[in-house]
Design an enzyme around this catalytic site. Structure first.
Site, PDB file in Angstrom:
ATOM      1  N   ASP A   1     -10.283  -4.240  -4.211  1.00 22.01           N
ATOM      2  CA  ASP A   1      -9.613  -3.287  -3.327  1.00 22.01           C
ATOM      3  C   ASP A   1     -10.542  -2.131  -2.987  1.00 22.01           C
ATOM      4  O   ASP A   1     -11.038  -1.438  -3.885  1.00 22.01           O
ATOM      5  CB  ASP A   1      -8.338  -2.758  -3.983  1.00 22.01           C
ATOM      6  CG  ASP A   1      -7.321  -2.277  -2.973  1.00 22.01           C
ATOM      7  OD1 ASP A   1      -7.723  -1.605  -2.009  1.00 22.01           O
ATOM      8  OD2 ASP A   1      -6.134  -2.593  -3.135  1.00 22.01           O
TER       9      ASP A   1
ATOM     10  N   HIS B   1      -7.792  -5.603  -0.015  1.00 22.47           N
ATOM     11  CA  HIS B   1      -6.570  -4.794  -0.069  1.00 22.47           C
ATOM     12  C   HIS B   1      -5.328  -5.484   0.491  1.00 22.47           C
ATOM     13  O   HIS B   1      -4.276  -5.498  -0.151  1.00 22.47           O
ATOM     14  CB  HIS B   1      -6.829  -3.485   0.687  1.00 22.47           C
ATOM     15  CG  HIS B   1      -5.687  -2.523   0.667  1.00 22.47           C
ATOM     16  ND1 HIS B   1      -5.161  -2.012  -0.496  1.00 22.47           N
ATOM     17  CD2 HIS B   1      -4.965  -1.970   1.679  1.00 22.47           C
ATOM     18  CE1 HIS B   1      -4.174  -1.178  -0.209  1.00 22.47           C
ATOM     19  NE2 HIS B   1      -4.029  -1.143   1.098  1.00 22.47           N
TER      20      HIS B   1
ATOM     21  N   SER C   1       0.834  -1.206   0.000  1.00 20.62           N
ATOM     22  CA  SER C   1       0.000   0.000   0.000  1.00 20.62           C
ATOM     23  C   SER C   1       0.872   1.262   0.000  1.00 20.62           C
ATOM     24  O   SER C   1       1.659   1.475  -0.913  1.00 20.62           O
ATOM     25  CB  SER C   1      -0.950  -0.030   1.196  1.00 20.62           C
ATOM     26  OG  SER C   1      -1.970   0.933   1.049  1.00 20.62           O
TER      27      SER C   1
END
Length: 256
Positions: free
Chosen positions: A198, A228, A81
């Protein structure tokens, strides 16, 4: 024949801390890898005001420090991320000699960001009151389908509840720089893995950045149905296997 095991530096994402990767670290170590991982500035147990940074460059500098701690053997950077974004920016700015880069749902575009009024206000507040904190968007139900992880995160006191205006604006700046300097990414093999469902980052932006990088060896893998946090999903062992296959492919190449 390689006598020194490969080292993997794990760079965690926004709001979280390296402790959320203990299961992944243990698996890597059980398979013979050396793993390095610490909390990013202003997160977890690190120094500084929690949730507040002066510049995204702090992340780049910190990753650079971690890289210097590894004095021998193959090295891989694994970023999740925002940590994936930080790895991208580190590669663009420092161009470290690593054997491969692995990105997990890299934050190349933020979903459900600030409202338009707040976005406008943040530009002013970034100068007048940069340390002002606002609620973050971390919701365990949006990052993983694993009920066990959701329950654990609910009681995790190290997960940030608020972040500063400056942190948010630097995050946005980091994304812009990653696109603007896309041609400065060095010739290093890269594996980009993106969650198909996501709810945190914009999958389209991940694909856009991936298609812009001009590398001899790049791989894009989307995981349909996964949320995610790929390494916290019920299927994380499959993600892990795909990751180690990429690593092993790079280790078959002659030493630099």
């Amino acid at each position: 024949m390689r006598s020194v095991p490969a080292s993997i530096i794990i760079v965690h994402g926004a709001f979280e801390h390296i402790g959320r990767y203990n299961h992944l670290i243990k698996q890597f170590e059980a398979d013979g890898y050396r793993v390095f991982g610490q909390d990013l500035p202003a997160q977890g147990n690190s120094e500084g005001i929690k949730g507040h940074i002066r510049s995204f460059d702090q992340y780049i500098e910190r990753i650079g420090e971690w890289l210097k701690q590894i004095d021998e053997g193959p090295v891989f950077l694994l970023g999740h991320s925002m940590g994936g974004l930080a790895v991208i920016r580190t590669m663009q700015e420092l161009k470290p000699k690593v054997n491969g880069v692995i990105l997990s749902s890299p934050a190349m575009g933020i979903l459900n960001g600030a409202s338009k009024p707040m976005e406008a206000a943040s530009k002013i507040l970034n100068y007048l009151w940069p340390s002002l904190k606002v609620d973050n968007q971390f919701n365990p139900e949006n990052v993983t389908r694993s009920e066990a992880v959701r329950i654990r995160d609910h009681y995790d006191q190290l997960i940030l509840k608020k972040v500063s205006i400056r942190w948010y604006k630097e995050f946005q700046k980091g994304i812009r720089q990653a696109f603007l300097k896309v041609n400065q990414f060095p010739e290093v093999p890269i594996l980009v893995m993106q969650a198909g469902e996501d709810l945190m980052v914009d999958v389209r932006k991940t694909k856009e950045w991936f298609h812009k990088i001009d590398l001899h060896e790049k791989t894009y893998k989307e995981w349909p149905g996964l949320y995610h946090e790929l390494f916290n999903e019920p299927e994380w062992k499959q993600v892990y296997t795909f990751t180690t296959q990429f690593i092993q492919q790079q280790l078959l190449k002659p030493l630099r």
